[in-house]
Write a protein that holds these residues in place. Structure first.
Motif, mmCIF file in Angstrom:
data_model
loop_
_atom_site.group_PDB
_atom_site.id
_atom_site.type_symbol
_atom_site.label_atom_id
_atom_site.label_comp_id
_atom_site.label_asym_id
_atom_site.label_seq_id
_atom_site.Cartn_x
_atom_site.Cartn_y
_atom_site.Cartn_z
ATOM 1 N N GLY A 57 -3.165 2.241 -7.226
ATOM 2 C CA GLY A 57 -3.963 3.124 -8.059
ATOM 3 C C GLY A 57 -5.064 2.461 -8.852
ATOM 4 N N GLU A 58 -5.446 1.244 -8.451
ATOM 5 C CA GLU A 58 -6.517 0.557 -9.179
ATOM 6 C C GLU A 58 -7.811 1.371 -9.188
ATOM 7 O OE1 GLU A 58 -3.769 -2.734 -7.722
ATOM 8 O OE2 GLU A 58 -4.548 -0.832 -6.956
ATOM 9 N N ASP A 59 -8.109 2.047 -8.061
ATOM 10 C CA ASP A 59 -9.344 2.826 -8.007
ATOM 11 C C ASP A 59 -9.335 3.979 -9.007
ATOM 12 O OD1 ASP A 59 -7.398 4.193 -6.566
ATOM 13 O OD2 ASP A 59 -8.615 4.484 -4.773
ATOM 14 N N MET A 60 -8.153 4.539 -9.291
ATOM 15 C CA MET A 60 -8.059 5.618 -10.275
ATOM 16 C C MET A 60 -8.323 5.098 -11.682
ATOM 17 S SD MET A 60 -7.580 8.313 -8.549
ATOM 18 C CE MET A 60 -7.354 9.367 -9.983
ATOM 19 N N VAL A 61 -7.828 3.895 -11.975
ATOM 20 C CA VAL A 61 -8.091 3.290 -13.284
ATOM 21 C C VAL A 61 -9.594 3.025 -13.429
ATOM 22 C CG1 VAL A 61 -7.658 1.297 -14.770
ATOM 23 C CG2 VAL A 61 -5.805 2.251 -13.386
ATOM 24 N N VAL A 62 -10.198 2.478 -12.382
ATOM 25 C CA VAL A 62 -11.628 2.176 -12.430
ATOM 26 C C VAL A 62 -12.447 3.458 -12.582
ATOM 27 C CG1 VAL A 62 -13.567 1.286 -11.085
ATOM 28 C CG2 VAL A 62 -11.411 0.033 -11.141
ATOM 29 N N LEU A 63 -12.075 4.518 -11.844
ATOM 30 C CA LEU A 63 -12.808 5.773 -11.964
ATOM 31 C C LEU A 63 -12.693 6.358 -13.366
ATOM 32 C CD1 LEU A 63 -12.169 7.620 -8.580
ATOM 33 C CD2 LEU A 63 -14.306 6.649 -9.411
ATOM 34 N N THR A 222 -4.700 -11.096 -9.577
ATOM 35 C CA THR A 222 -4.097 -12.047 -10.518
ATOM 36 C C THR A 222 -2.623 -12.287 -10.219
ATOM 37 O OG1 THR A 222 -3.777 -10.176 -12.049
ATOM 38 C CG2 THR A 222 -5.699 -11.561 -12.394
ATOM 39 N N MET A 223 -2.159 -11.824 -9.073
ATOM 40 C CA MET A 223 -0.769 -12.035 -8.685
ATOM 41 C C MET A 223 -0.571 -13.457 -8.196
ATOM 42 S SD MET A 223 1.439 -9.876 -5.884
ATOM 43 C CE MET A 223 0.290 -10.271 -4.559
ATOM 44 N N GLY A 224 0.460 -14.117 -8.692
ATOM 45 C CA GLY A 224 0.747 -15.477 -8.286
ATOM 46 C C GLY A 224 1.663 -15.525 -7.080
ATOM 47 N N MET A 230 2.026 -13.888 -12.811
ATOM 48 C CA MET A 230 0.610 -13.596 -12.986
ATOM 49 C C MET A 230 -0.147 -14.903 -13.166
ATOM 50 S SD MET A 230 -1.190 -11.297 -15.943
ATOM 51 C CE MET A 230 -2.986 -11.189 -16.057
ATOM 52 N N ILE A 231 -1.399 -14.930 -12.665
ATOM 53 C CA ILE A 231 -2.257 -16.090 -12.841
ATOM 54 C C ILE A 231 -3.058 -15.902 -14.128
ATOM 55 C CG2 ILE A 231 -4.122 -17.455 -11.834
ATOM 56 C CD1 ILE A 231 -3.296 -16.311 -9.095
ATOM 57 N N PRO A 232 -2.697 -16.566 -15.218
ATOM 58 C CA PRO A 232 -3.373 -16.322 -16.494
ATOM 59 C C PRO A 232 -4.787 -16.868 -16.551
ATOM 60 C CG PRO A 232 -1.808 -18.122 -16.728
ATOM 61 C CD PRO A 232 -1.612 -17.576 -15.350
ATOM 62 N N ALA A 233 -5.118 -17.830 -15.689
ATOM 63 C CA ALA A 233 -6.415 -18.502 -15.781
ATOM 64 C C ALA A 233 -7.585 -17.547 -15.578
ATOM 65 C CB ALA A 233 -6.482 -19.636 -14.762
ATOM 66 N N ILE A 234 -7.415 -16.528 -14.735
ATOM 67 C CA ILE A 234 -8.504 -15.585 -14.492
ATOM 68 C C ILE A 234 -8.798 -14.779 -15.749
ATOM 69 C CG2 ILE A 234 -9.181 -13.516 -13.212
ATOM 70 C CD1 ILE A 234 -7.790 -14.674 -10.777
ATOM 71 N N THR A 235 -7.754 -14.280 -16.394
ATOM 72 C CA THR A 235 -7.939 -13.515 -17.620
ATOM 73 C C THR A 235 -8.522 -14.386 -18.727
ATOM 74 O OG1 THR A 235 -6.134 -11.987 -17.065
ATOM 75 C CG2 THR A 235 -6.754 -12.153 -19.399
ATOM 76 N N GLU A 236 -8.060 -15.620 -18.821
ATOM 77 C CA GLU A 236 -8.571 -16.536 -19.838
ATOM 78 C C GLU A 236 -10.054 -16.827 -19.609
ATOM 79 O OE1 GLU A 236 -5.993 -19.849 -19.411
ATOM 80 O OE2 GLU A 236 -4.262 -18.836 -20.338
ATOM 81 N N PHE A 237 -10.435 -17.030 -18.338
ATOM 82 C CA PHE A 237 -11.831 -17.313 -18.057
ATOM 83 C C PHE A 237 -12.713 -16.113 -18.359
ATOM 84 C CE2 PHE A 237 -15.372 -16.863 -15.067
ATOM 85 C CZ PHE A 237 -16.161 -17.917 -15.503
ATOM 86 N N LEU A 238 -12.318 -14.933 -17.875
ATOM 87 C CA LEU A 238 -13.144 -13.752 -18.106
ATOM 88 C C LEU A 238 -13.210 -13.401 -19.596
ATOM 89 C CD1 LEU A 238 -12.240 -11.527 -15.032
ATOM 90 C CD2 LEU A 238 -14.393 -12.711 -15.496
ATOM 91 N N MET A 248 -3.846 -2.937 -15.376
ATOM 92 C CA MET A 248 -3.115 -3.989 -14.681
ATOM 93 C C MET A 248 -2.080 -3.369 -13.748
ATOM 94 S SD MET A 248 -0.865 -7.108 -16.328
ATOM 95 C CE MET A 248 -2.276 -7.664 -17.283
ATOM 96 N N THR A 249 -1.953 -3.940 -12.564
ATOM 97 C CA THR A 249 -0.890 -3.587 -11.637
ATOM 98 C C THR A 249 -0.181 -4.878 -11.240
ATOM 99 O OG1 THR A 249 -2.258 -3.829 -9.647
ATOM 100 C CG2 THR A 249 -2.296 -1.684 -10.764
ATOM 101 N N LEU A 250 0.777 -4.770 -10.336
ATOM 102 C CA LEU A 250 1.497 -5.970 -9.909
ATOM 103 C C LEU A 250 0.542 -7.011 -9.345
ATOM 104 C CD1 LEU A 250 4.137 -7.505 -9.292
ATOM 105 C CD2 LEU A 250 4.200 -6.290 -7.106
ATOM 106 N N ALA A 251 -0.429 -6.564 -8.552
ATOM 107 C CA ALA A 251 -1.302 -7.508 -7.860
ATOM 108 C C ALA A 251 -2.610 -7.783 -8.582
ATOM 109 C CB ALA A 251 -1.614 -6.987 -6.454
ATOM 110 N N ASN A 252 -3.161 -6.808 -9.273
ATOM 111 C CA ASN A 252 -4.531 -6.901 -9.773
ATOM 112 C C ASN A 252 -4.646 -6.623 -11.263
ATOM 113 O OD1 ASN A 252 -5.849 -7.239 -7.096
ATOM 114 N ND2 ASN A 252 -5.009 -5.202 -6.740
ATOM 115 N N THR A 253 -5.716 -7.134 -11.844
ATOM 116 C CA THR A 253 -6.058 -6.840 -13.228
ATOM 117 C C THR A 253 -7.491 -6.341 -13.272
ATOM 118 O OG1 THR A 253 -4.551 -8.554 -14.043
ATOM 119 C CG2 THR A 253 -6.234 -7.760 -15.586
ATOM 120 N N ILE A 254 -7.726 -5.329 -14.106
ATOM 121 C CA ILE A 254 -9.045 -4.704 -14.228
ATOM 122 C C ILE A 254 -9.619 -5.040 -15.587
ATOM 123 C CG2 ILE A 254 -10.287 -2.509 -14.270
ATOM 124 C CD1 ILE A 254 -7.896 -1.480 -12.475
ATOM 125 N N TYR A 255 -10.879 -5.483 -15.588
ATOM 126 C CA TYR A 255 -11.546 -5.930 -16.801
ATOM 127 C C TYR A 255 -12.810 -5.106 -17.039
ATOM 128 C CZ TYR A 255 -8.718 -10.026 -15.539
ATOM 129 O OH TYR A 255 -7.692 -10.851 -15.170
#
Length: 262
Positions: A57-63, A222-224, A230-238, A248-255
């Motif tokens: 459902g990432e596309d629903m969050v983005v929409l 961001t799934m490890g 979770m891979i925290p480095a992506i969130t920390e960098f952004l 956020m879902t199991l596999a992805n994070t939306i910023y």
């Protein structure tokens, strides 16, 4: 050339091998076939259900975020698009009138991407640190796991117990992400950047010139390992680039770009 049907390794979950999202309803579709018209789907789904093509459902969050930003027909860049509809973070936007650029190094997927999404620009390239005429592209027996990352390909082969193997190594051109944005988004940047490159998301995100190109929304994998950590480095960098988490879902994070929140 027949397009390979996406399949899922038994030992891990991946974004691109799901038929539909699970955030706001369940909608089935057949792999490799044209999906029924969106209008038909909406009429036949149970009351309250909403259509999604992403893994979760990432596309629903983005929409929802795009609606907040008053953007009805978003532009997008899908890095690692893979399949035109299945597990796609951008196909629902396409059906609603959005248009963008699909980047996919797997040559077998290109005819399907072009055939089912003729309004989008499809680029059969990889995204790299800089422009490189040729580099090694690892073709796996599960095509959604293809990668430019040698260590990632070998790790998956090693950790799968023989279920995942490197079929062949082919040469593929790499293009810097800033160059693609300049050439295809004259307004400065896409509204939405979706990136799933099997291990290289952070490296690519670090190469983007955020002073010139600031997507309003970014979805990154961001799934490890093994689909748990979770891979925290992506969130920390952004965060250092003034992007904050808004989904956020199991596999992805939306910023979202922090300045857009007012």
């Amino acid at each position: 050339m027949d397009t390979p049907t996406p399949v899922r390794p038994g030992f891990q979950l991946f974004r691109r091998d799901f038929l539909v999202g699970t955030l706001a309803g369940v909608v089935g579709s057949a792999a490799g076939e044209y999906l029924a018209p969106l209008e038909w789907k909406l009429k036949t789904m149970p009351e309250g259900a909403q259509l999604s093509f992403s893994q979760a459902g990432e596309d629903m969050v983005v929409l929802g975020l795009l609606k907040y930003l008053k953007i009805e027909k978003p532009s997008y860049m899908d890095v690692g698009a893979f399949h035109p509809t299945i597990g796609s973070n951008t196909y629902l936007m396409y059906r609603l009138g959005g248009r963008g650029v699909l980047i996919e190094p797997n040559v077998d997927m290109i005819p399907d991407l072009k055939g089912k999404r003729p309004g989008d620009t499809v680029l059969n390239i990889g995204i790299g640190l800089d422009d490189t005429p040729e580099t090694d592209y690892y073709v796996m027996n599960y095509p959604q796991l293809n990668t430019f990352d040698a260590d990632e390909a070998k790790r998956r082969e090693r950790d799968s117990g023989g279920k995942t193997v490197i079929k062949q190594i082919v040469k593929m051109p790499l293009v810097n992400i800033n160059k693609v944005i300049v050439e295809h988004f004259p307004e400065g940047s896409p509204d939405f950047l979706s990136i799933d490159t099997e291990g290289l998301d952070l490296i690519i995100l670090k190469t983007m010139d955020y002073a010139k190109h600031r997507p309003k929304l970014i979805c990154a994998e961001t799934m490890g390992d093994e689909g748990i950590r979770m891979i925290p480095a992506i969130t920390e960098f952004l965060a250092s680039k003034d992007y904050v988490v808004r989904g956020m879902t199991l596999a992805n994070t939306i910023y979202i770009d922090k300045k857009l929140l007012g």
